[in-house]
Write an enzyme that holds these catalytic residues in place. Structure first.
Site, PDB file in Angstrom:
ATOM      1  N   ASP A  33      -7.347 -18.181 -27.199  1.00 48.23           N
ATOM      2  CA  ASP A  33      -7.073 -16.886 -26.843  1.00 48.23           C
ATOM      3  C   ASP A  33      -7.616 -16.839 -25.289  1.00 48.23           C
ATOM      4  OD1 ASP A  33      -6.784 -13.739 -28.457  1.00 48.23           O
ATOM      5  OD2 ASP A  33      -7.243 -13.721 -26.501  1.00 48.23           O
ATOM      6  N   ASN A  34      -6.916 -16.052 -24.394  1.00 48.34           N
ATOM      7  CA  ASN A  34      -7.211 -15.817 -23.070  1.00 48.34           C
ATOM      8  C   ASN A  34      -8.259 -14.530 -23.029  1.00 48.34           C
ATOM      9  OD1 ASN A  34      -5.531 -13.971 -23.292  1.00 48.34           O
ATOM     10  ND2 ASN A  34      -4.204 -14.533 -21.529  1.00 48.34           N
ATOM     11  N   LEU A  35      -8.626 -13.983 -24.177  1.00 48.41           N
ATOM     12  CA  LEU A  35      -9.411 -12.808 -24.029  1.00 48.41           C
ATOM     13  C   LEU A  35      -8.919 -11.717 -23.320  1.00 48.41           C
ATOM     14  CD1 LEU A  35     -12.931 -14.589 -24.110  1.00 48.41           C
ATOM     15  CD2 LEU A  35     -11.492 -13.995 -25.950  1.00 48.41           C
ATOM     16  N   SER A 126       7.768  -7.670 -35.616  1.00 49.61           N
ATOM     17  CA  SER A 126       7.389  -6.145 -36.029  1.00 49.61           C
ATOM     18  C   SER A 126       8.750  -5.356 -36.354  1.00 49.61           C
ATOM     19  CB  SER A 126       7.081  -5.502 -34.579  1.00 49.61           C
ATOM     20  OG  SER A 126       6.928  -4.330 -34.634  1.00 49.61           O
ATOM     21  N   THR A 128       9.355  -2.804 -35.417  1.00 49.06           N
ATOM     22  CA  THR A 128      10.003  -2.228 -33.959  1.00 49.06           C
ATOM     23  C   THR A 128      11.320  -2.711 -33.877  1.00 49.06           C
ATOM     24  OG1 THR A 128       9.623  -1.627 -32.036  1.00 49.06           O
ATOM     25  CG2 THR A 128       9.195  -3.701 -32.495  1.00 49.06           C
ATOM     26  N   TYR A 151       8.646  -4.299 -24.766  1.00 45.63           N
ATOM     27  CA  TYR A 151       7.832  -4.831 -25.896  1.00 45.63           C
ATOM     28  C   TYR A 151       8.678  -5.249 -26.998  1.00 45.63           C
ATOM     29  CZ  TYR A 151       5.072  -5.350 -29.846  1.00 45.63           C
ATOM     30  OH  TYR A 151       4.512  -5.945 -31.104  1.00 45.63           O
ATOM     31  N   LYS A 155      10.116  -9.134 -29.016  1.00 41.97           N
ATOM     32  CA  LYS A 155      10.189  -9.459 -30.435  1.00 41.97           C
ATOM     33  C   LYS A 155      11.339  -9.932 -30.968  1.00 41.97           C
ATOM     34  CE  LYS A 155       5.605  -8.974 -30.959  1.00 41.97           C
ATOM     35  NZ  LYS A 155       4.818 -10.289 -31.013  1.00 41.97           N
ATOM     36  N   PHE A 180       4.731  -4.076 -40.194  1.00 42.29           N
ATOM     37  CA  PHE A 180       5.047  -2.444 -40.180  1.00 42.29           C
ATOM     38  C   PHE A 180       3.538  -2.028 -39.507  1.00 42.29           C
ATOM     39  CE2 PHE A 180       9.042  -0.999 -42.049  1.00 42.29           C
ATOM     40  CZ  PHE A 180       9.473  -2.596 -42.344  1.00 42.29           C
ATOM     41  N   LEU A 202      -2.121   5.746 -34.155  1.00 43.55           N
ATOM     42  CA  LEU A 202      -2.670   6.984 -34.845  1.00 43.55           C
ATOM     43  C   LEU A 202      -4.221   6.704 -35.345  1.00 43.55           C
ATOM     44  CD1 LEU A 202      -2.505   9.811 -36.269  1.00 43.55           C
ATOM     45  CD2 LEU A 202      -1.306   8.337 -38.253  1.00 43.55           C
TER      46      LEU A 202
END
Ligand code: NAD
Ligand code: WQD
Length: 341
Positions: A33-35, A126, A128, A151, A155, A180, A202
């Site tokens: 991970d590059n944080l 996703s 999406t 974005y 995907k 989801f 949310l």
């Protein structure tokens, strides 16, 4: 010897919960991970839960040399590729950063897979990709709609890149998991979702409002064609989601996959409205959510929930944590984060 799984984006929200599940199931974990959207402290949380600190390498997966060197250093059995930029609104403002980050990291990993004996890749996709589906619940066979954001487009195109690479290089295989709406936190409250700045999603907005960080939740629209007028989503517990990755990675390692590229929906199969989230949260925590109804949010769809039959039957996996338990875990995590500040 246990299998070593490369978990990219493993200090992030879903990656950290998956690292815990993998370690609990006897896998070794190497996190890269590059944080850019997570903290090194997450490693402590993983260790507190599992007693194991996974190997960690901090670098940007867009750096091809570093990716190739990683495969020289570790004998990787399979990859779970979470690392990506994921903020829908931000992707509209800086699309080239999104295309660069999400495609370059994926391509580098696929090239490394081609050169090394890796069983396959599990890819974070996703719901999406479906946009507003014509039929509900939505199955994996539903048409992919034009992406509503850069974005979302990353995907869709990432799935195409994986599919093309598998066709061209027969040694590769992959499973794409279309999540989801992941919510909640590990029940220990040692790891959870840590949005930077004002949350867009949310549930973090609900918990931050009740914690006093936000004045009130704005409910985006109550004039949708749904029973209470608010929009409907399929909210899945992050730990249930994490468990599906363990099953998927085993499927690749044990060569149980039926096609070289498989796609699964990961949801609960149940649609929940925004007002139901608020009501369930209030009931289980005893807290009041201060909210107001405002206009619809641009780009939002009305309703979507998954047909999970394929994942249930093929993976032998089912999301079964009750909604109230999930919302309570999100609240416990929020309280822990606030107390530590
Ligand atoms: P997250 O931001 O918490 O985790 C992603 C991690 O990847 C972060 O820790 C970030 O620092 C790291 N990262 C990003 N680009 C990198 C790079 N080039 N090199 C190294 N590390 C990099 O996000 P998340 O919610 O855990 O999501 C994980 C994956 O699931 C993403 O691919 C996301 O698009 C996908 N997804 C998320 C959701 C959701 O609602 N959270 C829904 C569907 C799909
Ligand atoms: C859920 C519902 C909002 C915030 C996003 C991405 C999607 C995927 C999952 C990665 C909607 C309503 C929200 C608020 C509200 N991520 N809401 N007030 O929009 O379904 O999906 O996360 O792949 O790509 O777009 O999730 O949590 O933002 O919203 O009323 O302050 O809550 O309108 O109906 P969404 P969300």
């Amino acid at each position: 010897m246990s299998e070593k799984i490369l978990v990219t984006g493993g200090t992030g929200y879903i990656g950290s919960h998956t690292a815990v599940e993998l370690l609990n199931h006897g896998f070794e974990v190497v996190i890269v991970d590059n944080l850019s959207n997570s903290s090194i402290d997450v490693l402590d949380g993983i260790k507190k839960i599992t007693g194991i600190e996974p190997a960690f390498e901090k670098f940007d997966l867009c750096d091809r040399t570093k990716v190739f060197d990683l495969f020289k250093k570790y004998s990787i059995s399979a990859i779970i590729h979470f690392a990506a930029l994921k903020a829908v609104g931000e992707s509209v403002r800086i699309p080239l950063d999104y295309y660069h980050n999400n495609f370059e990291s994926l391509i580098n990993l696929l090239l490394a897979m081609q050169k090394n004996p890796v069983a396959g890749m599990v890819f974070s996709s996703s719901c999406t990709v479906y946009g507003q589906p014509d039929e509900l619940p939505v199955t994996e066979k539903a048409p992919i709609k034009k992406a509503a954001s850069p974005y979302g487009n990353t995907k869709q195109v990432s799935e195409e890149i994986i599919s093309d690479a598998i066709y061209a290089y027969p040694s590769l295989k992959a499973i794409s998991l279309r999540y989801f709406n992941p919510i909640g936190a590990h029940k220990s409250a040692h790891i959870g979702e840590l949005p930077t700045g004002v949350p867009l999603n949310l549930v973090p907005f609900v918990t931050q409002t009740v914690a006093g960080l936000r004045e009130k939740l704005r409910v985006f629209g109550d004039d949708y064609n749904t029973p209470d007028g608010t929009a409907i989503r399929d909210y899945i517990y992050v730990c249930d989601l994490a468990k599906a990755h363990v099953v998927a990675v085993r499927r690749l390692i044990e060569e149980k996959n039926k096609k070289k590229f498989e796609v699964f929906n990961l949801g609960t199969g149940k649609g929940i409205s925004v007002m139901e989230i608020i009501k369930n949260f209030e009931e289980v925590t005893g807290e009041k959510v201060n909210y107001e109804i405002v206009g619809r949010r641009e780009g939002d769809i009305e309703k979507v929930w998954a047909d999970t039959t394929f994942a249930n039957n093929e993976l032998g996996w089912k999301a079964n944590t009750p909604l109230k338990e999930i919302l309570l875990s999100a609240w416990e995590w929020e309280k822990k984060v606030r107390n530590n500040k």
